[in-house]
Design an enzyme around this catalytic site. Structure first.
Site, short mmCIF file in Angstrom:
data_model
loop_
_atom_site.label_atom_id
_atom_site.label_comp_id
_atom_site.label_asym_id
_atom_site.label_seq_id
_atom_site.Cartn_x
_atom_site.Cartn_y
_atom_site.Cartn_z
N ARG A 1 -2.19 44.61 25.01
CA ARG A 1 -1.17 44.51 26.07
C ARG A 1 0.08 45.33 25.76
NH1 ARG A 1 1.11 40.15 25.92
NH2 ARG A 1 0.06 39.32 24.07
N GLY A 2 0.12 45.92 24.57
CA GLY A 2 1.32 46.69 24.19
C GLY A 2 1.32 48.06 24.86
N GLY B 1 -2.30 52.99 14.05
CA GLY B 1 -1.07 53.66 14.49
C GLY B 1 0.14 52.79 14.22
N THR B 2 -0.12 51.52 13.94
CA THR B 2 0.96 50.59 13.61
C THR B 2 1.76 51.16 12.44
OG1 THR B 2 -0.48 48.81 14.32
CG2 THR B 2 1.40 48.18 12.95
N PRO C 1 1.17 57.80 11.24
CA PRO C 1 2.46 57.37 11.79
C PRO C 1 2.73 58.00 13.15
CG PRO C 1 2.72 58.26 9.56
CD PRO C 1 1.30 58.52 9.98
N HIS D 1 14.04 56.33 19.53
CA HIS D 1 12.93 55.56 20.10
C HIS D 1 13.47 54.53 21.10
CE1 HIS D 1 10.50 57.21 16.80
NE2 HIS D 1 9.44 56.84 17.51
N LYS E 1 11.29 48.91 19.71
CA LYS E 1 10.67 49.26 18.43
C LYS E 1 11.20 48.33 17.34
CE LYS E 1 9.70 53.18 15.40
NZ LYS E 1 8.31 52.75 15.21
N THR F 1 7.23 58.19 11.49
CA THR F 1 7.23 59.66 11.56
C THR F 1 8.38 60.25 10.75
OG1 THR F 1 6.30 59.48 13.77
CG2 THR F 1 7.27 61.61 13.19
P1 NAP Z 1 4.44 46.91 21.73
O1 NAP Z 1 4.56 47.43 23.14
O2 NAP Z 1 5.43 45.91 21.24
O3 NAP Z 1 2.96 46.30 21.61
C1 NAP Z 1 2.49 45.62 20.49
C2 NAP Z 1 1.42 44.65 21.00
O4 NAP Z 1 0.76 44.09 19.87
C3 NAP Z 1 1.97 43.50 21.82
O5 NAP Z 1 1.17 43.30 22.96
C4 NAP Z 1 1.87 42.32 20.86
O6 NAP Z 1 1.68 41.09 21.53
C5 NAP Z 1 0.62 42.70 20.08
N1 NAP Z 1 0.53 42.03 18.80
C6 NAP Z 1 1.51 41.79 17.89
N2 NAP Z 1 1.01 41.17 16.83
C7 NAP Z 1 -0.32 41.02 17.04
C8 NAP Z 1 -1.38 40.45 16.30
N3 NAP Z 1 -1.17 39.91 15.09
N4 NAP Z 1 -2.62 40.49 16.82
C9 NAP Z 1 -2.85 41.04 18.02
N5 NAP Z 1 -1.88 41.59 18.79
C10 NAP Z 1 -0.63 41.57 18.30
O7 NAP Z 1 4.45 48.10 20.69
P2 NAP Z 1 3.92 49.62 20.89
O8 NAP Z 1 5.03 50.47 21.38
O9 NAP Z 1 2.64 49.59 21.63
O10 NAP Z 1 3.65 50.02 19.38
C11 NAP Z 1 2.68 49.36 18.57
C12 NAP Z 1 2.75 49.91 17.15
O11 NAP Z 1 2.40 51.30 17.18
C13 NAP Z 1 4.15 49.86 16.52
O12 NAP Z 1 4.04 49.62 15.14
C14 NAP Z 1 4.71 51.25 16.78
O13 NAP Z 1 5.70 51.63 15.83
C15 NAP Z 1 3.46 52.07 16.63
N6 NAP Z 1 3.44 53.37 17.32
C16 NAP Z 1 2.67 54.33 16.74
C17 NAP Z 1 2.53 55.56 17.32
C18 NAP Z 1 1.66 56.58 16.66
O14 NAP Z 1 1.48 57.69 17.20
N7 NAP Z 1 1.10 56.27 15.50
C19 NAP Z 1 3.18 55.83 18.53
C20 NAP Z 1 3.95 54.83 19.13
C21 NAP Z 1 4.05 53.60 18.52
P3 NAP Z 1 2.95 40.07 21.68
O15 NAP Z 1 3.99 40.83 22.42
O16 NAP Z 1 2.39 38.90 22.41
O17 NAP Z 1 3.37 39.76 20.27
#
Ligand code: NAP
Length: 266
Positions: free
Chosen positions: A12-13, A99-100, A126, A155, A159, A166
């Site tokens: 859902r994120g 990607g986390t 990252p 960002h 976040k 990165t």
């Molecule tokens: P986000 O919109 O906050 O989404 C995170 C999702 O993960 C939420 O739906 C959350 O649900 C869920 N979640 C949290 N803990 C969980 C668990 N233990 N089990 C299952 N689901 C869980 O964040 P985002 O922007 O998508 O980013 C996610 C991650 O990717 C972050 O660490 C961010 O820094 C990283 N990121 C990486 C890249 C890349 O290129 N590598 C790019 C962008 C972002 P709830 O809201 O219900 O807790």
């Protein structure tokens, strides 16, 4: 070729939604389940925004891997869970593509040991955007000639971690090619704590968090009478998906942990 059976954690994120979309629209990729923090026992199709995607939702990753045959975990959750999720994947013979952000160097070393012991591939990236990978590479090239550098990353304000993965990865790549170096005036003081940003081996990293932003970074080099700015902007999260797809395909062919997509692209 058999389908690659994939679980997406964090569907859902912002990133997870794009990943579900990418997996369900990619030939030879099969979404077999999602791991979410809610909706245990439901079908994903019952969750808003996922109409017609009939795969089970688990809140317990271990249970998901025990009940289903899974090749690859795509983890896009939150810094507190990335390491734990990778350990669970390894324990069950599943290859993680992560990607986390928020991993320390010690975490990566520990996880690489587990991956190699189990003979399993794993990728932590990252940043999955090709333009961001190039920004990091160009920055490493420039740092050989212009060792005075500051990083400004920007960002969205949801976040959880700062500085961004990165920015840290960029600083690590620069540190590989330049001597540790104290920047700015040797006697400078901060009149307001944090004014000079975080210190990575003498390099300053500044984190901006604002609504409206996605993921952006500037690497600014200063030399005598000149500056050089290398800048990357992800203006939409679809920018990350070709990299996620490549990582899924690549993780099946390796038996160690790779940190950074640049090692896969080459
Ligand atoms: P986000 O919109 O906050 O989404 C995170 C999702 O993960 C939420 O739906 C959350 O649900 C869920 N979640 C949290 N803990 C969980 C668990 N233990 N089990 C299952 N689901 C869980 O964040 P985002 O922007 O998508 O980013 C996610 C991650 O990717 C972050 O660490 C961010 O820094 C990283 N990121 C990486 C890249 C890349 O290129 N590598 C790019 C962008 C972002 P709830 O809201 O219900 O807790």
């Amino acid at each position: 070729m058999n389908n690659i059976k994939i679980v997406v954690a964090g569907p859902r994120g912002n990133m997870g939604k794009e990943a579900v979309n990418m997996v369900t629209n990619t030939e030879n990729f099969q979404l077999v389940a999602v791991v979410d923090s809610r909706h245990e026992g439901k079908s994903l199709s019952e969750v808003e925004g996922f109409h017609g995607i009939d795969v089970p939702v688990f809140t317990n990753m271990q249970k998901c891997f025990e009940e289903l045959d899974v090749d690859v975990l795509i983890d896009l959750t939150a810094p507190a869970f990335g390491k734990k999720h990778m350990e669970t994947a390894f324990l069950n013979g599943v290859r993680p593509v992560v990607g986390t952000t928020g991993f320390t160097e010690a975490d990566i070393t520990e996880l690489r040991t587990i991956a190699e012991d189990k003979g399993l591939g794993a990728i932590i990236a990252p940043n999955f955007a090709i333009g961001a990978i190039l920004m990091m590479k160009f920055s490493q090239m420039a740092a050989k000639y212009l060792p005075n550098v500051e990083i400004i990353e920007r960002h969205h304000d949801r976040k959880l971690d700062a500085p961004s993965g990165t920015a840290v990865k960029t600083a690590q790549l620069i540190a590989e090619v330049r001597e540790q170096k104290l920047q700015g005036h040797p006697n400078e003081t901060e009149e307001l704590e944090g004014a000079r940003g975080a210190n990575f081996e003498g390099m300053r990293i500044h984190s901006v968090r604002l609504p409206g932003l996605v993921a952006h970074q500037e690497v600014i080099f200063g030399g005598i009478g000149q500056t050089l700015t290398i800048r990357h902007d992800s203006i939409d999260r679809t920018s990350f998906m070709p990299g996620v797809k490549l990582a899924v395909e690549s993780v099946l062919k390796i038996d160690t942990l790779v940190y950074g997509l640049e090692h896969i692209i080459e």
